[in-house]
Design an enzyme around this catalytic site. Structure first.
Site, PDB file in Angstrom:
ATOM      1  N   ARG A  55      18.473  16.194  13.016  1.00  0.00           N
ATOM      2  CA  ARG A  55      18.924  15.134  12.114  1.00  0.00           C
ATOM      3  C   ARG A  55      17.817  14.667  11.173  1.00  0.00           C
ATOM      4  O   ARG A  55      18.080  14.007  10.183  1.00  0.00           O
ATOM      5  CB  ARG A  55      19.422  13.925  12.912  1.00  0.00           C
ATOM      6  CG  ARG A  55      20.588  14.246  13.829  1.00  0.00           C
ATOM      7  CD  ARG A  55      20.843  13.114  14.782  1.00  0.00           C
ATOM      8  NE  ARG A  55      19.691  13.016  15.701  1.00  0.00           N
ATOM      9  CZ  ARG A  55      19.524  12.046  16.582  1.00  0.00           C
ATOM     10  NH1 ARG A  55      20.397  11.070  16.683  1.00  0.00           N
ATOM     11  NH2 ARG A  55      18.480  12.045  17.386  1.00  0.00           N
ATOM     12  N   ASN A 108       6.667  -6.079   1.331  1.00  0.00           N
ATOM     13  CA  ASN A 108       6.805  -5.579  -0.034  1.00  0.00           C
ATOM     14  C   ASN A 108       7.188  -4.106  -0.001  1.00  0.00           C
ATOM     15  O   ASN A 108       6.734  -3.365   0.874  1.00  0.00           O
ATOM     16  CB  ASN A 108       5.494  -5.723  -0.807  1.00  0.00           C
ATOM     17  CG  ASN A 108       5.119  -7.162  -1.058  1.00  0.00           C
ATOM     18  OD1 ASN A 108       5.915  -8.070  -0.871  1.00  0.00           O
ATOM     19  ND2 ASN A 108       3.896  -7.387  -1.480  1.00  0.00           N
ATOM     20  N   HIS A 126      -5.753  -5.015  -5.381  1.00  0.00           N
ATOM     21  CA  HIS A 126      -5.334  -6.413  -5.356  1.00  0.00           C
ATOM     22  C   HIS A 126      -5.654  -7.067  -4.014  1.00  0.00           C
ATOM     23  O   HIS A 126      -5.643  -6.408  -2.979  1.00  0.00           O
ATOM     24  CB  HIS A 126      -3.822  -6.524  -5.573  1.00  0.00           C
ATOM     25  CG  HIS A 126      -3.330  -5.813  -6.782  1.00  0.00           C
ATOM     26  ND1 HIS A 126      -2.145  -5.135  -6.804  1.00  0.00           N
ATOM     27  CD2 HIS A 126      -3.859  -5.658  -8.023  1.00  0.00           C
ATOM     28  CE1 HIS A 126      -1.947  -4.608  -8.007  1.00  0.00           C
ATOM     29  NE2 HIS A 126      -2.981  -4.908  -8.762  1.00  0.00           N
ATOM     30  N   LYS A 153      -2.709  -6.509   5.816  1.00  0.00           N
ATOM     31  CA  LYS A 153      -1.611  -5.632   5.400  1.00  0.00           C
ATOM     32  C   LYS A 153      -1.490  -4.449   6.344  1.00  0.00           C
ATOM     33  O   LYS A 153      -2.491  -3.933   6.833  1.00  0.00           O
ATOM     34  CB  LYS A 153      -1.859  -5.089   3.990  1.00  0.00           C
ATOM     35  CG  LYS A 153      -1.928  -6.154   2.927  1.00  0.00           C
ATOM     36  CD  LYS A 153      -2.249  -5.578   1.571  1.00  0.00           C
ATOM     37  CE  LYS A 153      -2.345  -6.693   0.552  1.00  0.00           C
ATOM     38  NZ  LYS A 153      -2.747  -6.223  -0.761  1.00  0.00           N
ATOM     39  N   HIS A 210      -6.764  -4.033  -2.011  1.00  0.00           N
ATOM     40  CA  HIS A 210      -5.976  -2.867  -1.623  1.00  0.00           C
ATOM     41  C   HIS A 210      -5.329  -2.237  -2.847  1.00  0.00           C
ATOM     42  O   HIS A 210      -4.886  -2.942  -3.759  1.00  0.00           O
ATOM     43  CB  HIS A 210      -4.880  -3.285  -0.636  1.00  0.00           C
ATOM     44  CG  HIS A 210      -3.871  -2.215  -0.404  1.00  0.00           C
ATOM     45  ND1 HIS A 210      -2.583  -2.293  -0.900  1.00  0.00           N
ATOM     46  CD2 HIS A 210      -3.950  -1.022   0.231  1.00  0.00           C
ATOM     47  CE1 HIS A 210      -1.927  -1.196  -0.553  1.00  0.00           C
ATOM     48  NE2 HIS A 210      -2.726  -0.414   0.126  1.00  0.00           N
ATOM     49  N   TYR A 270       4.715  -2.345   2.620  1.00  0.00           N
ATOM     50  CA  TYR A 270       3.601  -2.988   3.300  1.00  0.00           C
ATOM     51  C   TYR A 270       4.008  -4.350   3.810  1.00  0.00           C
ATOM     52  O   TYR A 270       4.627  -5.140   3.119  1.00  0.00           O
ATOM     53  CB  TYR A 270       2.309  -3.022   2.492  1.00  0.00           C
ATOM     54  CG  TYR A 270       2.386  -3.213   1.010  1.00  0.00           C
ATOM     55  CD1 TYR A 270       1.965  -4.391   0.424  1.00  0.00           C
ATOM     56  CD2 TYR A 270       2.834  -2.184   0.178  1.00  0.00           C
ATOM     57  CE1 TYR A 270       1.994  -4.553  -0.951  1.00  0.00           C
ATOM     58  CE2 TYR A 270       2.860  -2.345  -1.189  1.00  0.00           C
ATOM     59  CZ  TYR A 270       2.449  -3.539  -1.750  1.00  0.00           C
ATOM     60  OH  TYR A 270       2.489  -3.702  -3.107  1.00  0.00           O
ATOM     61  N   ASP A 286      -3.820  -4.297 -14.043  1.00  0.00           N
ATOM     62  CA  ASP A 286      -4.861  -3.562 -13.319  1.00  0.00           C
ATOM     63  C   ASP A 286      -5.976  -3.099 -14.251  1.00  0.00           C
ATOM     64  O   ASP A 286      -7.135  -3.023 -13.850  1.00  0.00           O
ATOM     65  CB  ASP A 286      -4.249  -2.376 -12.572  1.00  0.00           C
ATOM     66  CG  ASP A 286      -3.318  -2.834 -11.457  1.00  0.00           C
ATOM     67  OD1 ASP A 286      -3.420  -3.996 -11.030  1.00  0.00           O
ATOM     68  OD2 ASP A 286      -2.487  -2.027 -11.019  1.00  0.00           O
TER      69      ASP A 286
END
Length: 179
Positions: A28, A48, A62, A72, A119, A132, A168
């Site tokens: 499966r 998240n 971040h 996290k 991270h 996360y 970023d």
């Protein structure tokens, strides 16, 4: 790469751990148990889920400043990432050290990142989903970050990013956080 790659003496000194959870496979598909070694050692305050359709998408680096800092537990649901954690804690003896791991769908591996670490990740496959679990909720006033290409960190990203968000691109270096 299997295990953790680190910038200095080792990821364990920083408190970052690569967790293994049992993966049961049959005709499966598979079932991954998120218990014991694969479960976060904190109460989950927020979860998240990010989706990146394009290979080479960079997210991060971040973090949230204390007292809203977040531990996290990062898991790839579909695809593959180069996942990075950087110690951004003020006064830490390992500040500026980083570690990284390749996390892939179905591997049974998750990266546990302590609070106070920046991270981020680079997708190494198209259509990558990352989940996360966080120890604290989002606090917009506590948001911070570090440039992914900070020369002082010298993170050896496996390939150049092709998609980087404007936020970023504007992040400071780790040294620039204090200015």
């Amino acid at each position: 790469m299997t295990g953790l790659e680190a910038s200095a003496h080792g990821a364990l000194e920083m408190g970052v751990r690569l967790l293994e959870a049992p993966v049961h496979r049959d005709a499966r598909g598979y079932l991954r148990e998120m218990t014991a070694e694969g479960r976060p050692p904190f109460t989950i305050a927020q979860t998240n889920h990010s989706f990146s359709p394009q290979r080479g998408t960079l997210r991060g680096l971040h973090f949230q400043r204390p007292p809203a800092d977040q531990a996290k537990l990062v898991t790839v649901i579909t695809g593959e990432v180069y996942d990075v954690a950087v110690d951004a804690r003020q006064g830490s003896s390992t500040r500026g050290w980083w570690c990284a791991a390749r996390l892939a769908e179905g591997s049974g591996q998750s990266l546990l990142i302590p609070a106070g670490f920046a991270h981020g990740f680079l997708t190494l496959a198209p259509d990558t989903h990352v989940v996360y679990h966080l120890s604290a909720g989002w606090d917009p006033g506590a948001e911070a970050g570090v440039r992914w290409d900070d020369p002082a960190l010298a993170i050896p990203w496996p390939e150049p990013p092709v998609v980087i968000g404007e936020r970023d691109r504007a992040l400071p270096t780790l040294a620039g956080l204090e200015r």
